[in-house]
Design a protein around this motif. Sequence first.
Motif, mmCIF file in Angstrom:
data_model
loop_
_atom_site.group_PDB
_atom_site.id
_atom_site.type_symbol
_atom_site.label_atom_id
_atom_site.label_comp_id
_atom_site.label_asym_id
_atom_site.label_seq_id
_atom_site.Cartn_x
_atom_site.Cartn_y
_atom_site.Cartn_z
ATOM 1 N N GLY A 188 1.028 -0.929 0.005
ATOM 2 C CA GLY A 188 0.121 -0.277 -0.428
ATOM 3 C C GLY A 188 1.032 1.604 -0.166
ATOM 4 N N TYR A 189 1.921 1.446 0.471
ATOM 5 C CA TYR A 189 3.007 2.189 -0.020
ATOM 6 C C TYR A 189 4.021 2.549 -1.568
ATOM 7 N N TYR A 230 1.502 -3.737 -5.951
ATOM 8 C CA TYR A 230 2.507 -5.213 -6.251
ATOM 9 C C TYR A 230 1.796 -5.692 -5.155
ATOM 10 N N TRP A 231 2.256 -6.989 -5.539
ATOM 11 C CA TRP A 231 1.735 -8.074 -3.898
ATOM 12 C C TRP A 231 2.659 -9.076 -3.932
ATOM 13 N N GLU A 232 3.141 -9.572 -2.905
ATOM 14 C CA GLU A 232 4.612 -10.027 -2.774
ATOM 15 C C GLU A 232 3.998 -11.029 -1.248
ATOM 16 N N PHE A 233 5.464 -11.418 -0.301
ATOM 17 C CA PHE A 233 4.371 -12.181 0.826
ATOM 18 C C PHE A 233 5.168 -11.122 1.651
ATOM 19 N N PRO A 234 3.900 -11.148 2.887
ATOM 20 C CA PRO A 234 4.736 -10.563 4.569
ATOM 21 C C PRO A 234 6.108 -10.673 4.553
ATOM 22 N N GLY A 235 6.690 -9.686 5.467
ATOM 23 C CA GLY A 235 7.649 -10.103 6.171
ATOM 24 C C GLY A 235 8.055 -8.572 6.359
ATOM 25 N N GLY A 236 9.087 -8.793 5.721
ATOM 26 C CA GLY A 236 10.071 -7.457 6.578
ATOM 27 C C GLY A 236 11.517 -7.805 7.042
ATOM 28 N N LYS A 237 11.882 -6.559 7.293
ATOM 29 C CA LYS A 237 13.141 -6.439 7.863
ATOM 30 C C LYS A 237 14.092 -6.945 9.215
ATOM 31 N N MET A 238 14.732 -8.035 9.135
ATOM 32 C CA MET A 238 15.758 -7.769 10.320
ATOM 33 C C MET A 238 15.356 -7.138 11.495
ATOM 34 N N GLU A 253 -1.130 -2.880 7.269
ATOM 35 C CA GLU A 253 -0.317 -2.381 6.281
ATOM 36 C C GLU A 253 -0.013 -2.174 5.002
ATOM 37 N N HIS A 254 -0.694 -3.313 4.707
ATOM 38 C CA HIS A 254 -1.458 -3.937 3.419
ATOM 39 C C HIS A 254 -2.581 -3.417 2.551
ATOM 40 N N GLU A 255 -2.249 -3.014 1.555
ATOM 41 C CA GLU A 255 -3.984 -2.859 1.169
ATOM 42 C C GLU A 255 -5.030 -3.662 0.643
ATOM 43 N N ALA A 256 -4.371 -4.798 0.652
ATOM 44 C CA ALA A 256 -4.957 -6.339 0.376
ATOM 45 C C ALA A 256 -4.731 -7.361 0.457
ATOM 46 N N ALA A 257 -5.187 -8.533 0.861
ATOM 47 C CA ALA A 257 -4.722 -9.552 0.369
ATOM 48 C C ALA A 257 -5.671 -10.637 -0.052
ATOM 49 N N LYS A 258 -4.520 -11.900 -0.552
ATOM 50 C CA LYS A 258 -6.135 -12.783 -0.911
ATOM 51 C C LYS A 258 -4.481 -14.735 -0.594
#
Length: 131
Positions: free
Chosen positions: A26-27, A33-41, A99-104
């Motif tokens: 969402g940013y 664009y679509w992705e697998f959720p996660g983030g920085k360590m 934090e995300h705009e959408a999910a599927k």
Amino acid sequence: MDRKKTIEVVAAVIKSGHRIFATQRGYGDFKDYWEFPGGKMEAGESPEEALVREIREELATEISVDRYLCTVDYDYPSFHLTMHCYMCHIVSGDLELREHEAAKWLSKHHLGEVEWLPADFGVLDLIKNEL
């Protein structure tokens, strides 16, 4: 030689039955664009600890990190991404989008129906056999 900044992240391939969970950004430069959720360590965290924390923060959900899947290295225009991917499953929670705009939830036959971030394409090939 101009060296790009390297960003190291972890990604959760959350599986339920014959489907995986995808989130829509969402940013930023790759909004929508679509992705697998996660983030920085964070400093001192293992990849598994970072994944559990990130999914708790972003999706209000507890996951179990089942196994390491792969590491993707991808050169985006302004940075180099190193993404450690893990197969996971939900322990508790309802995948609340914070934090995300959408999910599927996507089955193997529907993985191509969303516009994935370029770094995630290599992961898709690996998980098709798992679904």
